[in-house]
Design a protein around this motif. Structure first.
Motif, PDB file in Angstrom:
ATOM      1  N   LEU A  59      43.719  41.183  48.838  1.00  0.00           N
ATOM      2  CA  LEU A  59      44.937  41.130  48.523  1.00  0.00           C
ATOM      3  C   LEU A  59      44.971  42.945  48.705  1.00  0.00           C
ATOM      4  N   TYR A 101      42.681  49.164  49.045  1.00  0.00           N
ATOM      5  CA  TYR A 101      43.679  48.427  48.146  1.00  0.00           C
ATOM      6  C   TYR A 101      43.659  49.637  46.859  1.00  0.00           C
ATOM      7  N   ASN A 120      53.555  41.931  48.066  1.00  0.00           N
ATOM      8  CA  ASN A 120      53.096  40.655  48.739  1.00  0.00           C
ATOM      9  C   ASN A 120      52.330  39.756  47.950  1.00  0.00           C
ATOM     10  N   THR A 121      52.949  39.895  46.837  1.00  0.00           N
ATOM     11  CA  THR A 121      52.214  39.272  45.065  1.00  0.00           C
ATOM     12  C   THR A 121      52.753  38.149  44.897  1.00  0.00           C
ATOM     13  N   LYS A 134      53.877  43.445  43.624  1.00  0.00           N
ATOM     14  CA  LYS A 134      53.063  43.320  43.905  1.00  0.00           C
ATOM     15  C   LYS A 134      52.486  44.939  42.476  1.00  0.00           C
ATOM     16  N   GLU A 135      51.686  44.312  41.785  1.00  0.00           N
ATOM     17  CA  GLU A 135      52.253  44.740  40.743  1.00  0.00           C
ATOM     18  C   GLU A 135      51.116  46.732  40.644  1.00  0.00           C
ATOM     19  N   MET A 216      42.205  45.174  35.277  1.00  0.00           N
ATOM     20  CA  MET A 216      43.207  44.773  35.509  1.00  0.00           C
ATOM     21  C   MET A 216      44.188  43.862  34.565  1.00  0.00           C
ATOM     22  N   HIS A 218      46.399  41.260  35.324  1.00  0.00           N
ATOM     23  CA  HIS A 218      47.134  41.137  36.572  1.00  0.00           C
ATOM     24  C   HIS A 218      48.483  40.199  35.854  1.00  0.00           C
ATOM     25  N   HIS A 282      46.092  33.652  35.827  1.00  0.00           N
ATOM     26  CA  HIS A 282      47.118  33.263  35.618  1.00  0.00           C
ATOM     27  C   HIS A 282      47.466  32.902  34.269  1.00  0.00           C
ATOM     28  N   PHE A 305      37.033  37.234  41.656  1.00  0.00           N
ATOM     29  CA  PHE A 305      37.068  37.913  43.234  1.00  0.00           C
ATOM     30  C   PHE A 305      36.068  38.492  43.961  1.00  0.00           C
ATOM     31  N   LEU A 471      49.926  34.008  48.017  1.00  0.00           N
ATOM     32  CA  LEU A 471      49.784  33.979  46.916  1.00  0.00           C
ATOM     33  C   LEU A 471      50.867  33.123  46.185  1.00  0.00           C
TER      34      LEU A 471
END
Ligand code: V55
Ligand code: FE
Length: 490
Positions: A59, A101, A120-121, A134-135, A216, A218, A282, A305, A471
């Motif tokens: 990630l 990260y 990057n997401t 990116k969050e 998180m 997300h 998601h 993960f 992603l």
């Protein structure tokens, strides 16, 4: 320079590290529909340099955007890194300067205060801007024609949160953007900032709330009249960062808490619905019906993960982690704080997408990566145990799942639904999916007819390159691409 010899950076997952242009990709099967006029964009982590600390998680790679431009049955390819402040500082130094990260304590002291964002997401097209998300940081604007990085975008200073989610929602009926940031007052803070921006991209509503614990967040859920923040027990805390531990950890002693707010209400209390620990990442879609909110998400019994450890040291359990697309129903008229969960498909799956015109309202179809569970002896072992050998469509009206097998020694990345131009039916359109061909160490772009997906692909577009796992992505019509590009070049 050398990347570590671990699955995250090896084989098909070896960093690509190229910015490339290819004119007129080979179409090795079928024909690219001539009415596809626009571009499919996808983004994912692709580290510019070997990790500062010797190893890293997937990630944390630098955002790399790929663009497949469709015009009259031809497809051109382009990919560029998002040139974030992190990317540029490391390019200048010729090595990694940022450490683990979401752990600023591990950085080279020379970059203190610089944005750690990797962009990057996901990609968001809203109000004439293409944003890489990116969050843990602010969006970064890119040019949708050239993929040139324009710069950080904070909604003319109105984005008061330190962060913005990679999974905002757009109400297609009004053009309204609904989004939030978690860890909004800095890494590991329990603060959530919720925003709405109008069709012109101006933030018109802002409200802050506090999660029951830091974790998180997300993705979230939006309906016509409500927003829901799913707090799942993938926890974070500042001491973990100071101790050099992975940013997040799985704590199954904590409940799932679903925070419901009426939209654009400055004063209403947050109502928390509570249930046993489980993991959800998601959102496929959400809608309300007769005083109830339905949230359709990929849900597993445990965290998906492998690189975020269980807080009690329990080893990663691939079976418990396997996600299924499931429906959470919250009854707003109920006096209790519980909610129900039911599976929408018996085939495991993740990366759900829909016809975005049906976002936040009742809908019929979802599209996602799915896993047959049938072992493929030709496949190299995967790090997480997940392999999406199927592109799936769930039909919520009939309760059936239709699948397309992507081939031996192959896996799909997130499929995207692209509505057919001029069509009004929810299911009328194409599915685009980037396929990992592990045997050939190469990628293909598949185009399926979404209403006839169990047959042959409409087209197989062959890449002479390997595009490591990414992603999320989006589609833009041609007019939007060129108009926006022209306006940004003025
Ligand atoms: C996810 C991806 C992220 C991240 C947090 O898929 C969660 C979930 C690519 O970055 O930072
Ligand atoms: Fe995501």
């Amino acid at each position: 320079m050398k990347f570590p010899d671990v699955p995250t950076f090896r084989g098909f997952q070896a960093p690509g590290r190229f910015e490339a242009d290819i004119r007129d990709l080979e179409v090795v099967q079928g024909e690219v529909p001539a009415d596809l006029d626009g571009a499919y964009y996808r983004i994912g982590p692709d580290p510019q340099f070997p990790p500062l600390l010797g190893n890293d998680i997937f990630l944390n790679g630098d955002g790399m955007v790929s663009m497949f431009r469709f015009e009259a049955g031809r497809v051109d390819f382009k990919c560029r890194w998002v040139h974030t402040p992190k990317f540029l500082a490391e390019r200048e130094a010729g090595r990694a300067l940022f450490g683990a990260y979401r752990n600023p304590f591990t950085d080279d002291p020379g970059v203190r205060g610089l944005s750690r964002g990797t962009a990057n997401t996901n990609l968001l097209w809203h109000a004439g801007r293409m944003l890489a998300l990116k969050e843990d940081s602010h969006p970064v604007e890119i040019d949708p024609l050239t993929l040139r990085t324009i710069g950080s975008w904070d909604y003319d200073g109105a984005l008061t949160s330190a962060t913005a989610t990679a999974h905002p929602k757009i109400d297609a009926a009004t053009g309204t953007l609904v989004f939030f940031g978690y860890a909004a007052k800095g890494e590991t803070t329990p603060d959530i900032a919720y925003y709405e921006a109008d069709a012109d991209g101006a933030i018109v509503f802002e409200r802050w709330l506090t999660a029951p614990y830091s974790s998180m967040v997300h993705d979230f859920a939006v309906t016509e009249h409500h927003v829901v923040f799913p707090v799942v027990p993938l926890i974070s805390d500042l001491q973990r960062l100071k101790d050099g531990l992975p940013h997040f950890a799985w704590d199954p002693s904590k409940p799932v808490c679903l925070g419901v707010l009426p939209r654009r209400d400055p004063a209403a209390d947050v109502r928390w619905f509570v249930g046993d620990a489980r993991f959800a990442s998601h959102t496929m879609n959400a809608f309300e019906e007769d005083g109830r909110i339905h949230i359709d998400m990929s849900v597993g019994d445990s965290v998906v993960f492998p690189f975020f450890p269980d807080i009690n040291g329990t080893p990663f359990d691939p079976e418990a982690a396997t996600p299924y697309i499931s429906r959470w129903t919250l009854d707003l008229r109920s006096a209790t704080d519980d909610f129900t969960q039911s599976r929408l498909s018996d085939v495991p799956g993740e990366f759900p997408r829909i016809n975005e015109r049906h976002a936040i309202r009742s809908y019929r179809y979802g599209y996602l990566g799915m896993q047959s569970g049938i072992p493929d002896p030709t496949m190299p072992p995967s790090a997480s145990g997940m392999r999406f050998d199927l592109i799936g469509r769930v039909d919520l009206a009939t309760g059936t799942t239709t699948t397309h097998y992507v081939g031996d020694t192959s896996a799909t990345q997130e499929p995207l639904f692209v509505p057919r131009r001029g069509a009004s039916g929810e299911g009328e359109g194409y599915i685009m999916a980037l396929i990992n061909r592990y045997g050939e160490m190469r990628s293909d772009l598949l185009i399926l007819d979404a209403e006839n997906m169990d047959g042959k692909p409409l087209a197989t577009v062959r890449l002479p390159l390997r595009l490591r796992n990414g992603l999320h992505g989006t589609w833009l019509d041609s007019e939007d691409i060129t108009e926006h590009h022209a306006s940004r070049e003025e």
